[in-house]
Design an enzyme around this catalytic site. Structure first.
Site, PDB file in Angstrom:
ATOM      1  N   GLU A 201       0.902  -1.172   0.000  1.00  0.00           N
ATOM      2  CA  GLU A 201       0.000   0.000   0.000  1.00  0.00           C
ATOM      3  C   GLU A 201       0.937   1.216   0.000  1.00  0.00           C
ATOM      4  O   GLU A 201       1.230   1.786  -1.044  1.00  0.00           O
ATOM      5  CB  GLU A 201      -0.903  -0.009   1.246  1.00  0.00           C
ATOM      6  CG  GLU A 201      -1.824   1.206   1.340  1.00  0.00           C
ATOM      7  CD  GLU A 201      -2.367   1.439   2.760  1.00  0.00           C
ATOM      8  OE1 GLU A 201      -1.690   1.100   3.751  1.00  0.00           O
ATOM      9  OE2 GLU A 201      -3.469   2.021   2.870  1.00  0.00           O
ATOM     10  N   ASP A 278     -11.722  -1.713   5.026  1.00  0.00           N
ATOM     11  CA  ASP A 278     -10.588  -1.065   5.709  1.00  0.00           C
ATOM     12  C   ASP A 278     -11.064  -0.203   6.885  1.00  0.00           C
ATOM     13  O   ASP A 278     -10.878  -0.563   8.041  1.00  0.00           O
ATOM     14  CB  ASP A 278      -9.750  -0.242   4.721  1.00  0.00           C
ATOM     15  CG  ASP A 278      -8.293  -0.099   5.150  1.00  0.00           C
ATOM     16  OD1 ASP A 278      -7.874  -0.776   6.099  1.00  0.00           O
ATOM     17  OD2 ASP A 278      -7.559   0.684   4.512  1.00  0.00           O
ATOM     18  N   ASP A 279     -11.631   0.963   6.586  1.00  0.00           N
ATOM     19  CA  ASP A 279     -12.064   1.906   7.632  1.00  0.00           C
ATOM     20  C   ASP A 279     -13.423   2.465   7.225  1.00  0.00           C
ATOM     21  O   ASP A 279     -13.520   3.589   6.711  1.00  0.00           O
ATOM     22  CB  ASP A 279     -11.033   3.046   7.740  1.00  0.00           C
ATOM     23  CG  ASP A 279      -9.675   2.529   8.190  1.00  0.00           C
ATOM     24  OD1 ASP A 279      -9.510   2.277   9.385  1.00  0.00           O
ATOM     25  OD2 ASP A 279      -8.785   2.358   7.332  1.00  0.00           O
TER      26      ASP A 279
HETATM   27  N1  ADE Z   1      -4.716   1.718   9.907  1.00  0.00           N
HETATM   28  C1  ADE Z   1      -5.991   1.970   9.578  1.00  0.00           C
HETATM   29  N2  ADE Z   1      -6.139   2.020   8.241  1.00  0.00           N
HETATM   30  C2  ADE Z   1      -4.906   1.796   7.701  1.00  0.00           C
HETATM   31  C3  ADE Z   1      -4.402   1.718   6.385  1.00  0.00           C
HETATM   32  N3  ADE Z   1      -5.192   1.877   5.307  1.00  0.00           N
HETATM   33  N4  ADE Z   1      -3.086   1.500   6.216  1.00  0.00           N
HETATM   34  C4  ADE Z   1      -2.288   1.341   7.272  1.00  0.00           C
HETATM   35  N5  ADE Z   1      -2.712   1.380   8.539  1.00  0.00           N
HETATM   36  C5  ADE Z   1      -4.025   1.608   8.762  1.00  0.00           C
HETATM   37 ZN    ZN Z   2      -5.939  -1.560   6.787  1.00  0.00          ZN
END
Ligand code: ADE
Ligand code: ZN
Length: 350
Positions: A201, A278-279
């Site tokens: 990433e 993810d979030d």
């Molecule tokens: N913590 C929360 N989201 C993240 C992400 N996309 N990349 C790395 N750490 C994270």
């Molecule tokens: Zn993540």
């Protein structure tokens, strides 16, 4: 807490969904953040409606530090975990492996945090909501000693919901290499934990290779930049390493245009992938939304989506019996939906 949940009905709503890459820290609603800040007596750093305006991974991670730091007692952490499982259930996510990075939660001791989150998930499942497991996570900047401390704590006693060791954070920080985490990941494996790492990433293909070779992880969170190295792509396919891909997150933080996302190339190279949020609160997304994005980006049909969900059940770190149950749930949905297509008047499934 009274939480506003971004429910979306859509073609994938009824599909029993499995999510392997989601952070509890990215699952707070604005309303919850405002509530926590008030309880902690802390001012908001900016107006509530601008809070989610991050520009890069570092500002994003700082935000997580700030609001997780507002959590000052185990009851609050349990409540957040409960609400998060409930939120996942509104989108029919039936099983999730939730990453919890204790470094963000400075107001709570690590074992208390993990126990509180586990208690919240227990209560949520008892109330019929999503079965959430926990992947405690190291932060990239931590030392070898801090990493071992976490693993030793987990080895001495951990809630049953804890299934894996993870590592997250910014892979582009100085000294982000994996060498100092080798012992901790080895000890985690010996302790019966699954292992996963954020890589590919904010790091390139070398980050993915190092996570596999040095940390010996079974899965990669993101991993999308593996497309920059055809030999690595072949390896991921041959060794059946699952990449837990997050389209909205990668679009917000990495590619800035979903049409540049390499998911089509990963699928073409037969790399096992899963779809994840993810979030979700921060990115205003859900699993159904991510599946919709994937189907339009890669022109996927029901069979391909069902195959991706089976891949998640296969790659899950739960006990085999649970994994088999998840496969059956997906198959039941697929059978119903096909019957509905053949005999539209008999059933209504989606
Ligand atoms: N913590 C929360 N989201 C993240 C992400 N996309 N990349 C790395 N750490 C994270
Ligand atoms: Zn993540």
């Amino acid at each position: 807490m009274n939480v506003q949940l971004p429910v979306q009905a859509g073609p994938w709503h009824n599909l029993p969904k499995i999510e392997l890459h989601v952070h509890l820290e990215g699952g707070f609603s604005l309303e919850q953040v405002a509530h926590l800040a008030k309880a902690a007596g802390e001012p908001l750093p900016k107006p509530l409606d601008e809070l989610y305006d991050f520009t890069d991974l570092d500002s994003f991670l700082s935000l997580l530090d700030w609001w997780c730091g507002l959590v000052r007692n185990p009851e609050q952490a349990s409540g957040l975990a409960y609400d998060f499982a409930k939120f996942l259930s509104t989108d029919n996510v039936v099983y999730a492996e939730v990453i919890v990075n204790p470094t963000h939660w400075r107001g709570l001791k690590r074992p208390d945090l993990l126990q509180a989150v586990s208690d919240g998930f227990d209560q949520a499942q008892a109330d019929g909501f999503c079965d959430c497991r926990i992947s405690p996570s190291l932060l990239r900047q931590q030392s070898a000693e801090e990493a071992m401390e976490l693993v030793e704590e987990l080895d001495h006693g951990r809630p049953k919901r804890v299934v894996a060791l993870s590592i997250d954070g910014n892979q582009a920080v100085p000294s982000a290499g994996n060498a100092r985490f080798i012992t901790a990941f080895k000890a985690a494996r010996e302790s019966g934990l699954g292992t996963t790492a954020h890589a590919g990433e904010s790091s390139g293909p070398e980050g993915v290779r190092s996570a596999l070779d040095e940390l010996g992880v079974q899965r990669i969170d993101h991993g999308v930049r593996a497309v920059e190295d055809p030999a690595l792509l072949r390896r991921l396919a041959e060794e059946q390493i699952t990449l837990n891909v997050c389209l909205s997150s990668n679009t917000a933080l990495l590619y800035h245009d979903i049409n540049r996302h390499p998911l089509p190339r990963l699928l073409e190279a037969s790399v096992p992938v899963t779809i994840n949020t993810d979030d979700p609160m921060l990115l205003a997304t859900t699993m159904s939304r991510e599946i919709e994005l994937a189907t339009s980006l890669c022109r996927l049909g029901i069979n391909e989506v069902v195959a991706i969900m089976h891949q998640a059940a296969t790659a899950a770190f739960c006990e085999p019996r649970r994994s088999n149950e998840l496969h059956s749930l997906i198959d039941q949905w697929a059978t119903n939906i096909k019957r509905h297509h053949e005999h539209p008047s008999k059933d209504s499934t989606s």
